[in-house]
Design a protein around this motif. Structure first.
Motif, PDB file in Angstrom:
ATOM      1  N   CYS A  16       0.899  -1.224  -0.016  1.00  0.00           N
ATOM      2  CA  CYS A  16      -0.007  -0.013   0.067  1.00  0.00           C
ATOM      3  C   CYS A  16       1.043   1.310   0.005  1.00  0.00           C
ATOM      4  CB  CYS A  16      -0.924   0.321   1.188  1.00  0.00           C
ATOM      5  SG  CYS A  16      -1.987   1.346   1.601  1.00  0.00           S
ATOM      6  N   GLU A  17       0.520   2.144  -0.773  1.00  0.00           N
ATOM      7  CA  GLU A  17       1.487   3.580  -0.961  1.00  0.00           C
ATOM      8  C   GLU A  17       0.362   4.569  -1.054  1.00  0.00           C
ATOM      9  OE1 GLU A  17       5.242   5.161  -3.168  1.00  0.00           O
ATOM     10  OE2 GLU A  17       4.122   3.571  -4.156  1.00  0.00           O
ATOM     11  N   THR A  18       0.510   5.929  -0.462  1.00  0.00           N
ATOM     12  CA  THR A  18       0.070   7.020  -0.525  1.00  0.00           C
ATOM     13  C   THR A  18       0.607   7.590  -1.741  1.00  0.00           C
ATOM     14  OG1 THR A  18      -0.485   6.973   1.658  1.00  0.00           O
ATOM     15  CG2 THR A  18      -0.661   9.375   0.373  1.00  0.00           C
ATOM     16  N   VAL A  19      -0.058   8.009  -2.752  1.00  0.00           N
ATOM     17  CA  VAL A  19       0.548   8.439  -4.180  1.00  0.00           C
ATOM     18  C   VAL A  19       0.578   9.868  -4.176  1.00  0.00           C
ATOM     19  CG1 VAL A  19       0.464   8.536  -6.557  1.00  0.00           C
ATOM     20  CG2 VAL A  19      -0.270   6.511  -5.464  1.00  0.00           C
ATOM     21  N   SER A  20      -0.553  10.571  -3.480  1.00  0.00           N
ATOM     22  CA  SER A  20      -0.491  12.094  -3.317  1.00  0.00           C
ATOM     23  C   SER A  20      -1.542  12.393  -2.281  1.00  0.00           C
ATOM     24  CB  SER A  20      -0.799  12.944  -4.684  1.00  0.00           C
ATOM     25  OG  SER A  20      -2.057  12.538  -5.008  1.00  0.00           O
ATOM     26  N   GLN A  21      -1.318  13.350  -1.610  1.00  0.00           N
ATOM     27  CA  GLN A  21      -2.150  13.955  -0.457  1.00  0.00           C
ATOM     28  C   GLN A  21      -1.857  15.546  -0.345  1.00  0.00           C
ATOM     29  OE1 GLN A  21      -1.186  15.150   2.758  1.00  0.00           O
ATOM     30  NE2 GLN A  21       1.166  15.160   2.110  1.00  0.00           N
ATOM     31  N   ALA A  22      -3.094  16.129   0.008  1.00  0.00           N
ATOM     32  CA  ALA A  22      -2.864  17.531   0.475  1.00  0.00           C
ATOM     33  C   ALA A  22      -3.651  18.015   1.794  1.00  0.00           C
ATOM     34  CB  ALA A  22      -3.542  18.344  -0.733  1.00  0.00           C
ATOM     35  N   GLU A  23      -3.219  16.904   2.578  1.00  0.00           N
ATOM     36  CA  GLU A  23      -4.001  17.010   3.977  1.00  0.00           C
ATOM     37  C   GLU A  23      -3.121  18.170   5.033  1.00  0.00           C
ATOM     38  OE1 GLU A  23      -6.551  14.288   5.015  1.00  0.00           O
ATOM     39  OE2 GLU A  23      -6.605  15.058   3.092  1.00  0.00           O
ATOM     40  N   SER A  24      -3.387  18.284   6.022  1.00  0.00           N
ATOM     41  CA  SER A  24      -2.816  19.581   6.951  1.00  0.00           C
ATOM     42  C   SER A  24      -1.467  18.887   7.235  1.00  0.00           C
ATOM     43  CB  SER A  24      -3.762  19.621   8.188  1.00  0.00           C
ATOM     44  OG  SER A  24      -4.852  19.874   7.709  1.00  0.00           O
ATOM     45  N   ASN A  25      -0.300  19.734   6.826  1.00  0.00           N
ATOM     46  CA  ASN A  25       1.041  19.540   7.655  1.00  0.00           C
ATOM     47  C   ASN A  25       0.997  19.435   8.779  1.00  0.00           C
ATOM     48  OD1 ASN A  25       2.453  19.537   5.086  1.00  0.00           O
ATOM     49  ND2 ASN A  25       2.403  21.735   5.060  1.00  0.00           N
ATOM     50  N   GLY A  26       1.863  18.415   9.467  1.00  0.00           N
ATOM     51  CA  GLY A  26       1.637  18.208  10.975  1.00  0.00           C
ATOM     52  C   GLY A  26       0.529  17.501  11.537  1.00  0.00           C
TER      53      GLY A  26
ATOM     54  N   ALA B 152       1.166  10.041   4.115  1.00  0.00           N
ATOM     55  CA  ALA B 152       2.150   9.976   3.261  1.00  0.00           C
ATOM     56  C   ALA B 152       3.541   9.235   3.683  1.00  0.00           C
ATOM     57  CB  ALA B 152       2.385  11.214   2.496  1.00  0.00           C
ATOM     58  N   GLU B 153       3.368   8.986   4.933  1.00  0.00           N
ATOM     59  CA  GLU B 153       4.773   8.561   5.682  1.00  0.00           C
ATOM     60  C   GLU B 153       4.428   6.959   5.346  1.00  0.00           C
ATOM     61  OE1 GLU B 153       7.327  10.331   6.872  1.00  0.00           O
ATOM     62  OE2 GLU B 153       6.106  12.229   6.494  1.00  0.00           O
TER      63      GLU B 153
ATOM     64  N   PHE C  84       2.730   4.802   8.251  1.00  0.00           N
ATOM     65  CA  PHE C  84       1.453   4.737   8.115  1.00  0.00           C
ATOM     66  C   PHE C  84       1.097   3.580   7.023  1.00  0.00           C
ATOM     67  CE2 PHE C  84      -3.065   5.852   6.559  1.00  0.00           C
ATOM     68  CZ  PHE C  84      -3.521   5.559   7.664  1.00  0.00           C
ATOM     69  N   TYR C  85       1.373   3.942   5.913  1.00  0.00           N
ATOM     70  CA  TYR C  85       0.697   3.176   4.755  1.00  0.00           C
ATOM     71  C   TYR C  85       1.331   1.599   4.844  1.00  0.00           C
ATOM     72  CZ  TYR C  85       4.542   4.975   2.032  1.00  0.00           C
ATOM     73  OH  TYR C  85       5.709   5.330   1.127  1.00  0.00           O
ATOM     74  N   ASN C  86       2.580   1.653   5.299  1.00  0.00           N
ATOM     75  CA  ASN C  86       3.041   0.227   5.348  1.00  0.00           C
ATOM     76  C   ASN C  86       2.293  -0.782   6.100  1.00  0.00           C
ATOM     77  OD1 ASN C  86       5.054   0.594   3.195  1.00  0.00           O
ATOM     78  ND2 ASN C  86       6.688   1.247   4.718  1.00  0.00           N
TER      79      ASN C  86
END
Length: 136
Positions: A69-79, A85-86, A89-91
């Protein structure tokens, strides 16, 4: 070397969840699904939310076990939600199936992101059942 991917026409299947935006099958018969998740970017505060989906790529066996599983793109809140996208998390979803995919650590302070991501992941299993002609 990457295995050959054959794109699948999702319009020829009934009941594919709206979160699934693309699907391919590998030479070995595994599926690669492209998903969009409604995290904080879509469901959060209208003045702060980005309006962007989280895009996720999931490789899964025909039996419904997540290979990767991998996050390809996101525009969620920094922090906060951007942690989706780390790799930590996705692993966590690798090796999971329909009965165990919820056994992961949530992103602290990011309920919308975590819930949206989990909802999208849950659709992987429904989709594999449809693509393989199995029971839903």
């Amino acid at each position: 070397a990457a295995s050959q991917l054959q794109s699948l026409d999702l319009t020829s299947y009934e009941g594919i969840p709206s979160q699934v935006v693309g699907a391919s099958v590998t030479a070995t018969g595994n599926f690669v699904l492209d998903l969009k998740a409604s995290g904080y970017g879509i469901r959060g505060d209208k003045y702060i939310a980005s309006g962007e989906y989280i895009y996720i790529k999931v490789s899964v066996t025909p039996e419904g076990r997540i290979i990767a599983c991998e996050t390809v793109s996101q525009a969620e809140s920094n922090g906060f939600g951007a942690a989706c996208a780390e790799p930590w998390f996705y692993n966590q979803f690798s090796g999971k199936d329909e009965t165990t995919y919820t056994e992961v650590d949530a992103i602290n302070g990011s309920t919308f992101t975590t819930n949206g991501y989990m909802t999208a992941i849950s659709k992987v299993f429904d989709t594999v059942k449809i693509l393989t002609g199995g029971e839903q």
